[in-house]
Design an enzyme around this catalytic site. Structure first.
Site, short mmCIF file in Angstrom:
data_model
loop_
_atom_site.label_atom_id
_atom_site.label_comp_id
_atom_site.label_asym_id
_atom_site.label_seq_id
_atom_site.Cartn_x
_atom_site.Cartn_y
_atom_site.Cartn_z
N SER A 260 -59.94 -8.01 106.21
CA SER A 260 -58.62 -8.64 106.28
C SER A 260 -58.76 -10.10 105.86
CB SER A 260 -58.11 -8.59 107.71
OG SER A 260 -58.87 -9.46 108.53
N ASP A 261 -57.66 -10.69 105.41
CA ASP A 261 -57.68 -12.15 105.37
C ASP A 261 -57.73 -12.59 106.82
OD1 ASP A 261 -57.57 -14.81 104.75
OD2 ASP A 261 -56.00 -14.61 103.24
N TRP A 262 -58.00 -13.86 107.03
CA TRP A 262 -58.28 -14.33 108.38
C TRP A 262 -57.02 -14.24 109.27
CZ3 TRP A 262 -62.17 -13.54 105.79
CH2 TRP A 262 -63.45 -13.97 106.12
N GLY A 263 -57.03 -13.27 110.14
CA GLY A 263 -55.87 -13.08 111.01
C GLY A 263 -54.78 -12.23 110.39
#
Ligand code: BGC
Length: 723
Positions: A260-263
């Site tokens: 995932s992208d961060w968060g």
């Protein structure tokens, strides 16, 4: 004259690359899967789940008991980011690295070999810094000039992206480091990036937005991919069944891991079932002690499996992909080559990419190159001349070992014999408006100088604080295409004071030049050209290097000329971004709708001239052709030309853009030298995505083959008949 524009010697690159013996000893995929499966059989459910989410700001969890280490990552696309430790606090350690030119500058070289060299440097330095994964390349399509992250991306054209991304990835991965292609998919704007829901016609998805990722997977064999923050057709990209399970993993055959992208994970079930393999990010509100087990892909997964709601095999499949990447980056053996950082060879790549990526947009009356021997005084004007960019822009910040500013590059090149007077003319500060005193000083300096070099344009953000009203930065889009800090007023005053002025523009894309372009004789687009950028700019201005960069995106005259303005498709107010311009992105729009841009896609001038001749088009199969033509350097200086091949379908069955780039080659020629250029056009060069049949098709039709120096400067035209 000493000229550096000649084929780049890759001898040293070969030394950096993984040696043949290393490849020979690398495990086959079948062997990797056997080993991964036997490790999985030894793991408890808790241990498996520990591997599918982050364990610190830039690591995924390992299993100590079984000797499975963490996977260590770092941003970003053009240099290894500063150390943030496990908890997002900058560490006081020596983390200096090579600061390469940004992605859009790399793409402007139109030189895939340099993509490979670039990736090799990045991989080697990530390795030296103890990383396993480098979070680049960024390849979102440049759809609007306002996207704050365009500088990190490559192009408006899927073919150019595909050609450049493959070399980059192979270069990184030749160092035993995984590349991470991002952000999948349609992260084409920063405005509301966490919440927007993007949709587009199916054809645009397949013809414009997916090809770069497909090339990354099928030709670059990229090991990891990052899902975007935004939603696509209602579902977050990172956990999007259609994009990940169906297209990426099934159709493209992606074997690596999707992080995932961060968060960017929002729902445990969706992430589990729709293809997310690794949840990254830190809940900053939990600092200094974030509990990563509380994440979507943490304890909840354990309970879902134990309750029989999700089969354990779903988790196994994710762990298998993570282990696959770990084997590929030699976490379980010692076959990874040694990494290095800050070597002269790495800096040479940074310089070379800048030299080939800077684009000469305009050069009237042969103002450039400046003749150093005829100059006594030079005025350098513009705050960007003395401004460093490496440490800004968002997650792509780089702790550069050094950064040669344009002012320093010019001073170094002309030496003590020439007087260089610097007048910033404006201040890089929030809400700055023209300051009469500063303008007056600049005008005085310009008037007294033999020649003037103006260096302005965009910057990443104020004082490297990238969230503070930044222009080319993560998390924000630019407000408009106007030059910031009231530079238009200053430029007009300077041009009036001294017509021998070359304008150098920094930035991730076009600015509105309409207020002064008529008076400006020479304009150079320098992007953010990396740690050696100031040197490259000076070399081009003074003719030590013959410019050979070409625009990887159209520069419109005004923002209102941009397709997203015409179709009113960006930014939308209701959080639903429908790309109603469809296929008509970049030059596909400007050409088809006959809107005259300021500078067209593929444009870039040289100090020499090139003649195209003897076009031959031969069928090489039932649905492919070979295009041959001669290219001659008819000028007096050695230089490189990017010969571009576009295809136009006559009377298409479905609507198609006026023309599309389907081949190119960068050719270095000595004065007078002629070369025969051969470019193959396979079936894909003539095909489009039929959204009724949901597959790529080629019409039995007649096609024009257009060969030229830019998308507008077509020099040769032929036809091929597949009727
Ligand atoms: C960015 C990514 C980056 C990640 C880690 C995110 O905010 O969108 O591109 O890799 O942070 O720093």
């Amino acid at each position: 004259m000493f000229l550096k524009n000649r084929p780049f010697s890759f001898a040293w690159i070969c030394l950096l690359c993984s040696p043949v013996w290393l490849r020979a000893q690398t495990l086959s995929d079948a062997a990797i899967y056997r080993k991964a499966d036997s490790l999985i059989r030894l793991m408890t459910l808790e241990e498996k789940v520990n591997m599918i989410h982050a364990s610190s700001s830039f690591t995924s969890g390992g299993v100590q008991r079984l000797g499975i280490p963490e996977l260590v990552m770092s941003d970003g696309p053009h240099g290894v980011r500063m150390e943030h430790g496990r908890g997002w606090t900058e560490l006081n350690v020596d983390d200096s690295v090579t600061y390469l030119p940004v992605g859009v500058c790399l793409a402007a070289t139109w030189n895939p070999q340099l993509g490979y060299a670039f990736g090799t440097v990045l991989g080697s330095e990530a390795n030296a810094r103890g990383k396993d994964v480098i979070l680049g390349p960024g390849i979102c399509v440049i759809r609007t000039p306002l996207n704050g992250r365009n500088f990190e991306y490559m192009s408006e054209d899927p073919y150019l992206i595909s050609q450049m991304v493959v070399g980059y990835i192979r270069g990184v991965q030749s160092q035993g480091i995984a590349a991470c292609v991002k952000h999948y998919l349609a992260n084409n704007q920063e405005t509301n990036r966490f919440t927007i829901n993007v949709d587009m016609p199916e054809r645009a998805l397949h013809e414009i937005y997916l090809p770069g990722f497909k090339a990354a997977v099928q030709q670059g064999h990229v090991l990891t991919l990052m899902g975007a923050y935004n939603r696509f057709r209602g579902q977050y990209c990172t956990e999007n069944a259609y994009l990940i399970n169906n297209i990426l993993k099934s159709q493209f055959g992606f074997q690596g891991l999707v992080m995932s992208d961060w968060g960017a994970v929002h729902n445990t079930m969706e992430a589990l079932m729709n293809g997310t393999d690794l949840e990254m990010g830190t809940d900053l509100s939990m600092l200094p002690h974030p509990d990563y087990h509380k994440f979507f892909m943490g304890d909840t997964v354990i309970s879902l499996v134990k309750r029989g709601i999700v089969p354990e095999s779903v988790v196994d499949e994710k762990v298998r992909r993570i282990l696959y990447v770990m084997f590929k980056v030699h976490k379980f053996d010692s076959l990874r080559p040694e990494g290095e950082r800050n070597t002269p060879e790495h800096q040479a790549v940074a310089l070379k990419v800048a030299e080939e990526g800077i684009v000469l947009l305009k050069n009237e009356d042969h103002l450039l190159p400046f003749d150093q021997k005829k100059v006594k005084t030079i005025a350098v004007i513009g705050a960007s001349a003395d401004w460093k960019n490496a440490g800004a822009g968002g997650s792509s910040q780089v702790p550069a070992l050094f950064e040669i500013t344009p002012l320093q590059g010019i001073r170094d090149l002309v030496g003590p014999r020439v007087r260089v007077v610097y007048a910033p003319g404006y201040r890089i500060a929030r809400d700055f408006h023209a300051d009469p005193t500063m303008i007056q000083q600049a005008v005085e300096a310009a008037r007294k100088a033999d020649m003037v070099i103006y260096v302005g344009g965009w910057i990443h953000g104020y004082s490297n604080a990238w969230d503070d009203n930044a222009y080319d930065a993560e998390g924000v889009d630019k407000p408009n295409m106007d030059l910031p800090f009231d530079q238009d007023t200053l430029i007009q005053a300077v041009l009036q004071a001294n017509p021998h002025t070359a304008i150098v523009l920094m930035g991730g894309g076009p600015v509105d030049m309409t207020r002064w372009i008529g008076q400006a004789k020479a304009i150079l687009q320098a992007w953010y050209p990396g740690m050696e950028g100031g040197k490259a700019i000076a070399e081009i201005l003074f003719g030590r290097v013959n410019p050979s960069g070409k625009l990887p995106m159209t520069f419109p005259k005004k923002l209102s000329d941009n397709p997203t303005a015409r179709f009113d498709s960006y930014p939308r107010k209701n959080g639903f971004e429908y790309y109603s311009e469809g296929l008509f992105v970049g030059y596909r729009y400007y050409d088809t709708y006959q809107v005259q841009p300021q500078f067209c896609f593929g444009h870039g001038l040289s100090y020499t001239r090139f003649a195209y001749d003897h076009l031959q088009i031969e069928k090489s199969g039932p649905d492919s052709v070979t295009v041959r033509f001669t290219l001659q350097n008819t000028g007096k200086m050695a230089g490189a030309e990017v010969a571009q091949v576009y295809v136009h379908e006559q009377h298409p069955r479905m609507v198609r853009p006026e023309k599309e780039l389907k081949g190119f080659q960068k050719i270095f020629l000595q004065p007078g030298e002629t070369r025969t250029v051969t470019i193959g056009l396979p079936r894909s060069a003539f095909s489009y995505f039929d959204d009724h049949q949901m597959k790529w098709v080629m019409d039995p039709a007649r096609f024009d083959i257009l060969v030229g120096s830019s998308s507008a400067d077509i020099r040769l035209k032929g036809q091929v008949d597949f009727e």
